[in-house]
Design a protein around this motif. Sequence first.
Motif, PDB file in Angstrom:
ATOM      1  N   ILE A 168      43.853  21.424  29.896  1.00  0.00           N
ATOM      2  CA  ILE A 168      43.162  20.534  30.832  1.00  0.00           C
ATOM      3  C   ILE A 168      42.210  21.332  31.715  1.00  0.00           C
ATOM      4  CG2 ILE A 168      43.487  19.049  32.849  1.00  0.00           C
ATOM      5  CD1 ILE A 168      46.083  18.077  31.545  1.00  0.00           C
ATOM      6  N   PHE A 169      42.682  22.481  32.213  1.00  0.00           N
ATOM      7  CA  PHE A 169      41.806  23.326  33.038  1.00  0.00           C
ATOM      8  C   PHE A 169      40.589  23.785  32.240  1.00  0.00           C
ATOM      9  CE2 PHE A 169      45.661  24.254  35.736  1.00  0.00           C
ATOM     10  CZ  PHE A 169      45.143  23.672  36.878  1.00  0.00           C
ATOM     11  N   ALA A 170      40.796  24.165  30.971  1.00  0.00           N
ATOM     12  CA  ALA A 170      39.684  24.611  30.141  1.00  0.00           C
ATOM     13  C   ALA A 170      38.673  23.494  29.919  1.00  0.00           C
ATOM     14  CB  ALA A 170      40.205  25.130  28.800  1.00  0.00           C
ATOM     15  N   LEU A 171      39.166  22.278  29.725  1.00  0.00           N
ATOM     16  CA  LEU A 171      38.256  21.146  29.524  1.00  0.00           C
ATOM     17  C   LEU A 171      37.453  20.822  30.768  1.00  0.00           C
ATOM     18  CD1 LEU A 171      40.526  18.696  27.489  1.00  0.00           C
ATOM     19  CD2 LEU A 171      38.391  19.735  26.700  1.00  0.00           C
ATOM     20  N   LEU A 205      36.609  33.802  38.742  1.00  0.00           N
ATOM     21  CA  LEU A 205      36.053  32.824  39.685  1.00  0.00           C
ATOM     22  C   LEU A 205      35.818  31.480  39.010  1.00  0.00           C
ATOM     23  CD1 LEU A 205      33.539  35.124  41.615  1.00  0.00           C
ATOM     24  CD2 LEU A 205      35.714  34.212  42.444  1.00  0.00           C
ATOM     25  N   ARG A 206      35.461  31.503  37.732  1.00  0.00           N
ATOM     26  CA  ARG A 206      35.248  30.239  37.041  1.00  0.00           C
ATOM     27  C   ARG A 206      36.575  29.497  36.855  1.00  0.00           C
ATOM     28  NH1 ARG A 206      32.272  29.121  31.208  1.00  0.00           N
ATOM     29  NH2 ARG A 206      32.191  26.880  31.437  1.00  0.00           N
ATOM     30  N   GLU A 207      37.619  30.237  36.523  1.00  0.00           N
ATOM     31  CA  GLU A 207      38.927  29.593  36.361  1.00  0.00           C
ATOM     32  C   GLU A 207      39.409  28.979  37.675  1.00  0.00           C
ATOM     33  OE1 GLU A 207      40.530  29.110  33.590  1.00  0.00           O
ATOM     34  OE2 GLU A 207      39.015  30.167  32.420  1.00  0.00           O
ATOM     35  N   THR A 208      39.261  29.708  38.770  1.00  0.00           N
ATOM     36  CA  THR A 208      39.714  29.176  40.065  1.00  0.00           C
ATOM     37  C   THR A 208      38.855  28.005  40.501  1.00  0.00           C
ATOM     38  OG1 THR A 208      38.403  30.874  41.190  1.00  0.00           O
ATOM     39  CG2 THR A 208      40.717  31.362  40.807  1.00  0.00           C
ATOM     40  N   PHE A 235      41.684  21.658  46.353  1.00  0.00           N
ATOM     41  CA  PHE A 235      41.193  22.707  47.259  1.00  0.00           C
ATOM     42  C   PHE A 235      40.874  23.932  46.407  1.00  0.00           C
ATOM     43  CE2 PHE A 235      45.779  23.038  46.951  1.00  0.00           C
ATOM     44  CZ  PHE A 235      45.971  24.385  46.642  1.00  0.00           C
ATOM     45  N   ALA A 236      40.089  24.836  46.968  1.00  0.00           N
ATOM     46  CA  ALA A 236      39.696  26.025  46.227  1.00  0.00           C
ATOM     47  C   ALA A 236      40.676  27.166  46.503  1.00  0.00           C
ATOM     48  CB  ALA A 236      38.282  26.453  46.628  1.00  0.00           C
ATOM     49  N   PRO A 237      41.261  27.745  45.474  1.00  0.00           N
ATOM     50  CA  PRO A 237      42.127  28.903  45.694  1.00  0.00           C
ATOM     51  C   PRO A 237      41.327  30.077  46.266  1.00  0.00           C
ATOM     52  CG  PRO A 237      42.455  27.971  43.504  1.00  0.00           C
ATOM     53  CD  PRO A 237      41.227  27.326  44.062  1.00  0.00           C
ATOM     54  N   SER A 238      41.972  30.864  47.110  1.00  0.00           N
ATOM     55  CA  SER A 238      41.316  32.069  47.619  1.00  0.00           C
ATOM     56  C   SER A 238      41.493  33.189  46.608  1.00  0.00           C
ATOM     57  CB  SER A 238      41.917  32.483  48.964  1.00  0.00           C
ATOM     58  OG  SER A 238      43.294  32.785  48.833  1.00  0.00           O
ATOM     59  N   VAL A 293      44.932  34.144  44.872  1.00  0.00           N
ATOM     60  CA  VAL A 293      44.878  34.964  43.668  1.00  0.00           C
ATOM     61  C   VAL A 293      44.398  36.354  44.063  1.00  0.00           C
ATOM     62  CG1 VAL A 293      43.856  35.254  41.375  1.00  0.00           C
ATOM     63  CG2 VAL A 293      44.374  32.954  42.230  1.00  0.00           C
ATOM     64  N   ARG A 294      45.164  37.377  43.684  1.00  0.00           N
ATOM     65  CA  ARG A 294      44.791  38.751  44.012  1.00  0.00           C
ATOM     66  C   ARG A 294      44.767  39.572  42.718  1.00  0.00           C
ATOM     67  NH1 ARG A 294      44.423  41.479  48.645  1.00  0.00           N
ATOM     68  NH2 ARG A 294      45.289  39.680  49.784  1.00  0.00           N
ATOM     69  N   ILE A 295      43.626  40.175  42.428  1.00  0.00           N
ATOM     70  CA  ILE A 295      43.455  41.007  41.244  1.00  0.00           C
ATOM     71  C   ILE A 295      43.301  42.449  41.715  1.00  0.00           C
ATOM     72  CG2 ILE A 295      42.168  41.388  39.122  1.00  0.00           C
ATOM     73  CD1 ILE A 295      43.294  38.604  39.258  1.00  0.00           C
ATOM     74  N   ASP A 296      44.242  43.320  41.343  1.00  0.00           N
ATOM     75  CA  ASP A 296      44.239  44.715  41.795  1.00  0.00           C
ATOM     76  C   ASP A 296      44.044  45.627  40.585  1.00  0.00           C
ATOM     77  OD1 ASP A 296      44.525  47.141  42.970  1.00  0.00           O
ATOM     78  OD2 ASP A 296      46.601  46.865  43.636  1.00  0.00           O
TER      79      ASP A 296
END
Length: 531
Positions: free
Chosen positions: A406-409, A425-428, A437-440, A481-484
């Motif tokens: 569903i998210f991909a569609l 960023l596109r996935e969020t 709401f927009a995830p941080s 969401v944190r990407i390290d």
Amino acid sequence: MHDEGRTAPGLTRLLDAVLGVGTDLELRGTLQHIVDSATEVTGARYGALGVLDTDRTRIVELCTAGLDDEARERIGRLPDGHTGLLGALVREPRPLLVADIAADVRSTGFPPGHPPMRSFVGVPVRVDAAVFGNLYVTDKQDRSPFTTDDLALLRVLAAQAGIAIGNARLYESAVQRERWIEGAAAVTTALLDGTTGSDALMTVADKARFLAGAAAGIVLQPTARGGMEIVAAATGPGDDAADFLGTQIAPGSAVLEQLLGGEPVFVQDSASDPRMTTPVRSRFGPSMLLPLQSGGKLIGTLALPRRPGAAPYTGVERLLASQFASQAALAMVMADSRDARERLAVFEDRDRIARDLHDLVVQRLFATEMMLESTRRRTVAADMDELLGRAVDELDSTIQEVRTAIFALQQPPADAPTTVRGKVLRETAGAAALLGFAPSVHFEGAVDSLVVPPVDKQLVAALRGALAAAHRRPSVTSVEVRIDATATLPDGRQGVRMTVTGDGERDSGGDETATDGDGTRTTTVTWQSPF
């Protein structure tokens, strides 16, 4: 008193010439017929008709009689009408009779390889009161001098020639107009039949090149810095279109300012015109640069350069090409609108499918999972408990995968990003449509350079699953969401760690859940992989 024995045959030949000079509707054929008739009427050895440019200052085409291909090759470059007796007739368009060319002060001699000529008669040829060119004959076959009778015969023939040329030009204009109209219709049909953006530009360039008799058809589009860049080029034999692609017109150039104002640019010689600044200008001669605009907006430029030394574009050609450019621009805008509508329809259909999946499939799967979980809690048989547990896990996994789909569609209609940051960023951004709401999102380290395939794909897949899990948690109001990319993994290797933290009640799965002092329940999902 004129010699009747000489004049009568001349009048007979003149009558035959007048009757035959207008029989050919093709302009080139008409011009050649006029020259041939002039030599026949006057008994001349050589004849020529010099066609003047639009400014009537130089000869741009010379039709000859009495010279074979070998003789023309020996002469080399034909006169341009700036000097000599031909130049005198260009500057002063009136009948000219010269008994001895060498003795005339206006004569500048002949170039090497030119056949010797002694006597000369020239008259202007007018079409609709404007000088079209000049008709000349030299040297009688019987070596006698030209007389005033010959001059009179030539003047009558020139008058009739003007009428014939006018008719031939009208016919040629009609044929040209028909070809350009058919070409514009063909381009419009091609663009509206589903041609892609790059193919559409090539279609316009190639068709315009063919219709204009140009060496190349070139389409330029505005750049982000205010200039223009060649994005499509169609060339004839001997040229490589790739040589032109990427060539730019710098911002602020005179040509660009004129085009941005919606005005076409006509150039007599691309190599010498100071307005032309591109590196490829030295390869061309006469050129047209036509704005492609619709609704007052400039969407590009159509350039049609000819070879050096080629005939300049006529007023009719300029008008027809400008009309073609306007039609092509409108067709391009319509094609873009059609593509936008088709893309919108696809995205609307995908959004509908996503809603159906969420509202029908996921809800039914979730309801079935709850029923199985309830049954599991009431049963006492160990084997039945294990079986129902596996069924619940399978349903939960299926729900996760459906929600990921569903998210991909529901991804926004934009070009697919190529960097890891862009993909995250596109996935969020897509998840925001369902979460409300927009995830941080936070990045640490050189994510784009360190996270390489296949780790980047694994990270995005894990992110989709985590966002889908966050969405199904009741009362979720925030997701981080944190990407390290500087993380040290438990085994000591360097790698990337993704942590997705959100509030709301945990529904199922192996997420780590904690309760804060204020009663808020937070769930953290961690994914990590070595580079």
